[in-house]
Every structure is written in C-alpha cells, then in structure tokens.
Design an enzyme around this catalytic site. Sequence first.
Site, short mmCIF file in Angstrom:
data_model
loop_
_atom_site.label_atom_id
_atom_site.label_comp_id
_atom_site.label_asym_id
_atom_site.label_seq_id
_atom_site.Cartn_x
_atom_site.Cartn_y
_atom_site.Cartn_z
N LYS A 1 3.63 -15.28 2.71
CA LYS A 1 3.63 -16.08 1.47
C LYS A 1 5.10 -16.30 1.10
O LYS A 1 5.55 -15.95 0.00
CB LYS A 1 2.86 -15.29 0.40
CG LYS A 1 2.57 -16.05 -0.88
CD LYS A 1 1.45 -17.06 -0.76
CE LYS A 1 1.28 -17.80 -2.08
NZ LYS A 1 0.49 -19.02 -1.96
N ASP B 1 -11.03 -8.76 7.71
CA ASP B 1 -12.44 -8.61 7.32
C ASP B 1 -13.15 -9.96 7.32
O ASP B 1 -14.29 -10.08 7.77
CB ASP B 1 -12.55 -7.99 5.92
CG ASP B 1 -12.77 -6.48 6.00
OD1 ASP B 1 -12.32 -5.89 7.01
OD2 ASP B 1 -13.38 -5.91 5.09
N TYR C 1 0.82 -1.22 0.00
CA TYR C 1 0.00 0.00 0.00
C TYR C 1 0.84 1.26 0.00
O TYR C 1 0.36 2.34 -0.34
CB TYR C 1 -0.93 0.04 1.22
CG TYR C 1 -2.00 -1.04 1.22
CD1 TYR C 1 -2.24 -1.81 0.09
CD2 TYR C 1 -2.77 -1.28 2.34
CE1 TYR C 1 -3.21 -2.80 0.09
CE2 TYR C 1 -3.75 -2.26 2.35
CZ TYR C 1 -3.96 -3.02 1.22
OH TYR C 1 -4.93 -4.00 1.22
N ASP D 1 -2.76 -18.25 1.84
CA ASP D 1 -3.87 -18.97 1.21
C ASP D 1 -4.39 -20.06 2.15
O ASP D 1 -5.60 -20.23 2.33
CB ASP D 1 -3.46 -19.55 -0.16
CG ASP D 1 -2.07 -20.17 -0.15
OD1 ASP D 1 -1.32 -19.95 0.82
OD2 ASP D 1 -1.74 -20.88 -1.12
N ASP E 1 -5.50 -6.97 5.77
CA ASP E 1 -6.70 -6.27 5.32
C ASP E 1 -7.79 -7.30 4.99
O ASP E 1 -8.93 -7.20 5.45
CB ASP E 1 -6.33 -5.45 4.06
CG ASP E 1 -7.41 -4.48 3.66
OD1 ASP E 1 -8.48 -4.46 4.31
OD2 ASP E 1 -7.20 -3.73 2.69
#
Length: 353
Positions: free
Chosen positions: A188, A248, A138, A220, A244
């Site tokens: 990852k 959620d 980001y 994942d 993020d």
Amino acid sequence: MKLAILPGDGIGPEIVAQAVKVLNLLKSEGAAIEMETAPIGGAGYDAAGDPLPEATLKLAREADAVLLGAVGGPRYDALDRPLRPERGLLRIRKELNLFANLRPALLYPELAGASSLKPEVVSGLDIMIVRELTGDVYFGQPRGIEVRNGERVGFNTMLYSESEVRRVARVAFGIAMKRGKKLCSVEKANVLECSELWKAVMIEVSRDYPEIELCHMYVDNAAMQMIKWPKQFDTIVTGNLFGDILSDAASMLSGSIGMLPSASLDEHNKGMYEPIHGSAPDIAGRNLANPLATILSLAMMYRYTFADIATADRIENAVKKVIAQGYRTVDIFTEGAQKVSCSEMGDAVVKAM
Ligand code: NAD
C-alpha cells in the site's frame, strides 16, 4: 531425511497417518527417511502441560523438516491463553524462525464446481502466495491501549526492516523462478511509508532476477483482482497483515479447505509443512477427513526443503490421479463420485504412486 511428525489434535492424527503411508512407501523403495512423532497443541498440553513441550521443540529443531497435522479443540478453549493449543503453533513458528509462509491456491478442474466463483474463473487456478510471517504490524513496537486526552486509544506499529523484506523477497523470487517467472508484490505504497520501503527493496532484489517479471499492486486492488480474474496471478509476495487476509481469500477460491497445503520456511529452506485447515473437531475420530491437504504438504516438503522435484511431482500427480478417478471424501463429494473415507483416500494415493 530426519522428519519430526507432529499430528496434533482432532483430525490431525488421522490425516497425518495418511501422509506417513506415503513416506512408508518411499522408505520401502529405499529412501533414507527417519520419522519421530511428538505431541503438540492440546496433545502437548495433555502429555506435558504445555502446548509446545520442550521435547517436541527439541525434536523439531533437530529435524530437517516438520510435518504437522492441526491443533485445537473445544476441550482446550477454557485454558489460560498461554496454554491454548494455538499458542504452541505460534511459538514453534517463531522458535524455528519460519518467516516465509507459502500458501498455494490451486484448483483441480474436476473440483471447479466446489468454488463459489464461476467455474471458468477458477478452473485450473494455480497461485502461490508468499506471506512474510514474523514481522509487520503483528510484531512491531510500540503497541498497546492507553488513555490519551481522556479516552482510550489502541495502537500498533507497522514496521519492516530492509533485511526482513530482502529475505522474504529472495524466497519469493526463488519460488517464482520455479513457477511461471511472474511475481506480484502487494503493498500500500501510496499511503504507507512501510510499504514504500517494501516496494523499493523488492525492486532492488529484482535486479538479481532479470528473468522474473515483477509487478506491484496496491492491496485493495489485489483483493479485487483476486476475485475478478485470479488466474492473472502466478506468485504473489506480501507482508504479514495483507498476506493473512489475501491468502485466506485465495484459499476460498478453490472452495475446498481439505485440499490446500502450506509451508513455512526459514533462511535455509528448513520448513514446517501443514494443511491450512484446522483440527475439524466436528468430524474428528470418524475417518471422514480429507487427507489430501496433508499429503500435498508432504509434496511441498520434497519440493522446497529437499529440492527433490521428482518426488514432489510424483506425489502431486498421484493426488491428481485419484481426483480424476473420482475418489472424494465428504468435503469434496458431488453426485456421481465415489465417496471414500480418510484412510481409503490415503490408500488410493499410495496405489496411484
Ligand atoms: P477447521 O478448519 O478445523 O474446520 C472448518 C470446517 O471445515 C469444519 O466443518 C470441518 O469439518 C471442515 N474441515 C476442515 N478440514 C477438513 C478436512 N481435512 N476434511 C474435511 N473437512 C474438513 O476450522 P474451525 O472449525 O474454525 O476450527 C477448529 C479448531 O481448529 C479450533 O480449535 C481452531 O482454533 C483450530 N485451528 C487450527 C489451525 C491449525 O492447526 N493450523 C488452523 C485453524 C483452526
């Protein structure tokens, strides 16, 4: 305790008023609490033409902690991007250097029916996700959209310095120490160098916390495990992008957006505390909103900024009690429960305390 109270927009003022009732109770018992209120978001734009007015930022900087309601609303959607309410929120997080975002996903057994997962999978769920908030893809440079070989390409840079990973690691290990002493670092590392560094730093920091059981999981798999058997997790630490998405998803395990608090901390445990939901313009001004996420955010403030575990526990136990007593705002209402308004729920928590 010097607190900046930033109600914001929509249901923000209604829900924050209930948390202030709790603060007033503690004050009446002798706690030294100073509160000052200032506008942010659309209210900031209305008051000073800026979603984060200078005076609000100054107040937040000088406070020990910030309690925020929510920002945004359709009235402000047509404004230029820098003037939109959400920009005020992003800016205050950046200005206060709030790099560690704490999002608990917890589910009171009585509310298990509100989840879209089977009650036995989620009942009693209590996960804490620590998401790094000021780095990663980001913010990494270079970024942009440009023409290469006759076509447009878009690119961003996933980037973490070891000091950025180390400081969020320390926050996460510290939190895991206060919880179940289990920390899962999600990355990852099988594909990304940035994640390889993340994992290496997590292992380095873990040497200072021999009591913590550290595990590593690819994002994942973590997403899959979170839906399959979320109760295997205690504390999770992850980067900005993965956090993020995972936070959620985790918040929806509990199915009740009006119940979930959050904290964003800086290096000295100064923090901004806010419910995870937005300003709910559809129910604003009608005394219908669920104030429990905001009240639970206040409990987090006592736990993490003021290290006053007794008061944090007291507030959380009062919330558990009102749920057990059957009080429900509309968002968590089920047949047979007692429907209450926002202010009645606030009063019930104060009474339970
Ligand atoms: P929202 O979270 O405001 O509302 C989603 C749904 O959940 C609505 O039906 C709402 O009525 C309900 N809801 C939310 N909080 C509730 C509560 N405490 N009690 C009962 N019901 C509740 O999300 P949205 O509708 O996508 O966004 C509305 C506005 O909020 C937008 O302007 C958005 O940008 C802003 N927003 C702000 C924040 C924040 O301040 N941190 C976060 C998300 C969205």
